[in-house]
Scaffold this active site. Sequence first.
Site, PDB file in Angstrom:
ATOM      1  N   GLY A 231      17.166   2.220 -10.162  1.00 17.67           N
ATOM      2  CA  GLY A 231      16.830   3.284  -9.236  1.00 17.67           C
ATOM      3  C   GLY A 231      16.783   4.675  -9.820  1.00 17.67           C
ATOM      4  N   GLU A 273      21.162  -1.475 -14.267  1.00 18.03           N
ATOM      5  CA  GLU A 273      20.018  -2.373 -14.495  1.00 18.03           C
ATOM      6  C   GLU A 273      18.729  -1.634 -14.142  1.00 18.03           C
ATOM      7  OE1 GLU A 273      21.166  -5.830 -12.108  1.00 18.03           O
ATOM      8  OE2 GLU A 273      20.192  -4.962 -10.372  1.00 18.03           O
ATOM      9  N   GLY A 275      14.955  -0.158 -14.749  1.00 17.35           N
ATOM     10  CA  GLY A 275      13.702  -0.503 -15.414  1.00 17.35           C
ATOM     11  C   GLY A 275      12.909   0.764 -15.704  1.00 17.35           C
ATOM     12  N   ARG A 276      12.556   1.449 -14.615  1.00 17.06           N
ATOM     13  CA  ARG A 276      11.617   2.571 -14.657  1.00 17.06           C
ATOM     14  C   ARG A 276      11.828   3.590 -15.783  1.00 17.06           C
ATOM     15  NH1 ARG A 276       8.852   3.671 -10.001  1.00 17.06           N
ATOM     16  NH2 ARG A 276      10.534   2.580  -8.932  1.00 17.06           N
ATOM     17  N   ARG A 311       0.569   1.346  -7.818  1.00 18.35           N
ATOM     18  CA  ARG A 311       1.472   2.318  -7.203  1.00 18.35           C
ATOM     19  C   ARG A 311       0.775   3.394  -6.358  1.00 18.35           C
ATOM     20  NH1 ARG A 311       4.644   5.399  -9.257  1.00 18.35           N
ATOM     21  NH2 ARG A 311       6.464   4.995  -7.994  1.00 18.35           N
ATOM     22  N   CYS A 342     -12.861  -2.861  -3.556  1.00 18.29           N
ATOM     23  CA  CYS A 342     -13.467  -2.595  -2.248  1.00 18.29           C
ATOM     24  C   CYS A 342     -12.371  -2.246  -1.239  1.00 18.29           C
ATOM     25  CB  CYS A 342     -14.258  -3.807  -1.780  1.00 18.29           C
ATOM     26  SG  CYS A 342     -15.535  -4.274  -2.948  1.00 18.29           S
ATOM     27  N   GLU A 343     -11.598  -1.253  -1.585  1.00 20.58           N
ATOM     28  CA  GLU A 343     -10.512  -0.752  -0.738  1.00 20.58           C
ATOM     29  C   GLU A 343     -10.474   0.749  -0.937  1.00 20.58           C
ATOM     30  OE1 GLU A 343      -8.354  -2.260   1.317  1.00 20.58           O
ATOM     31  OE2 GLU A 343      -9.113  -4.276   0.901  1.00 20.58           O
TER      32      GLU A 343
END
Length: 422
Positions: A231, A273, A275-276, A311, A342-343
Amino acid sequence: MSEKHFPLTRNDLEGLAARYPTPFYLYDERGMREHARRFLKAFSAFEGFREFYAVKACPNPYILKILASEGLGADCSSLPELILCQKAGITGDSVMFTSNETPESEYVYANMMGAIINLDDITHIDFLNSAVGGIPEPICFRYNPGPLKEGNAIIGKPEEAKYGLTRPQIIEAYRRVKELGATRFGLHTMVASNELNPEYFVETAVMLFELAGEIHDETGITFEFINMGGGIGIPYRPEQIAVDYDRVAHGMKAAYDRLITARGLGPVKIFFECGRPFTGPYGWLVTRAIHEKHIYRDYIGVDASMADLMRPGMYGAYHHVSVPGKDSEKHDHVYDVVGSLCENCDKFAVQRQLPVIERGDFVVIHDTGAHGRAMGFNYNAKLRAGELLLREDGTITEIRRKESIDDYFATIDFKGLSSFKV
Ligand SMILES: *Cc1c(COP(=O)(O)O)cnc(C)c1O
């Protein structure tokens, strides 16, 4: 302020793209190593401190190996993640298995590897017990503080989150595993995602240290480790400021001395723990502008899509965008930088002030080394970008090739279907 940089020049990119056509992810080994050392140094006052890199953030064994060589363990939540770790040489108690809604077979595999198992619910005690024939040690539980702790935009409010055990449950859970013979215990929580306020982590530590004391009072157990979860955020926006690890470590140490050592509950190892922050800022998605269109807004169409980087479309997340070779030009154009899905949410940047972009320009999307390629998908039958690693000696290695049409068909035995006879 956080400086946004990119390690290659436009010329370098032209050379690289001749060999590896865009789009591709590029990771910077030196950046990752230097950050890992800085992080570990900041928390070195905690005896036995460890960081378990959250594999989901960048599940590439080459990256895992680099991080492991800096002393990091790994945090997994699925069987393929466990296997990725094994392949990268990370096993035993260097692996934390923080999963949820876990199939039996995955607990069996994690246990076979000697990974530390972190349970997400009180009912998983019996589930694990019958899956592996006992309670593996150390055994850990994930705490959900509910309304006692404020969450944030990405992870949501703890009381609305599916994870972890409530306060009454967690006390009962330790009592229960103790009855089943467990003697070694860990405590875990994960209450934020992409949080930049250093005080938040100190408060989380205080919450866990107090809880450890309460559990001790109720059950008599002491903890071998307390896992703070992940986090820790990164400054995606140039005006944001990175978390000051020294400040977090100092605050946590004071809380530790007061709530753990002074109460005779120590020594307890402290784990994270994350990641980011370990790979996020050291990865870039390199694309090329292939179209520009001018309707109600000005659009730059690049050769990547939301299938490569989810993201922005999923969270409305900001990712810094730069145009190599044009850094010093006036940023006097306003564009939506878009992908080919196509979004309409397939936009890497919305109404962004940028230098004039021409077809053929490289467009670099920053801070994509975590939860970037990893969150990619195949909607619209899009083939995901590959991954390149910029080594410390300046050479570049392909660590995952771009997907091909054959990869797309790998799970479809179309010939087999058409030749089927009754
Ligand atoms: C996602 C996750 C992490 C890592 O989160 P980051 O924001 O990448 O640091 C750690 N632990 C658990 C349980 C997670 O789900």
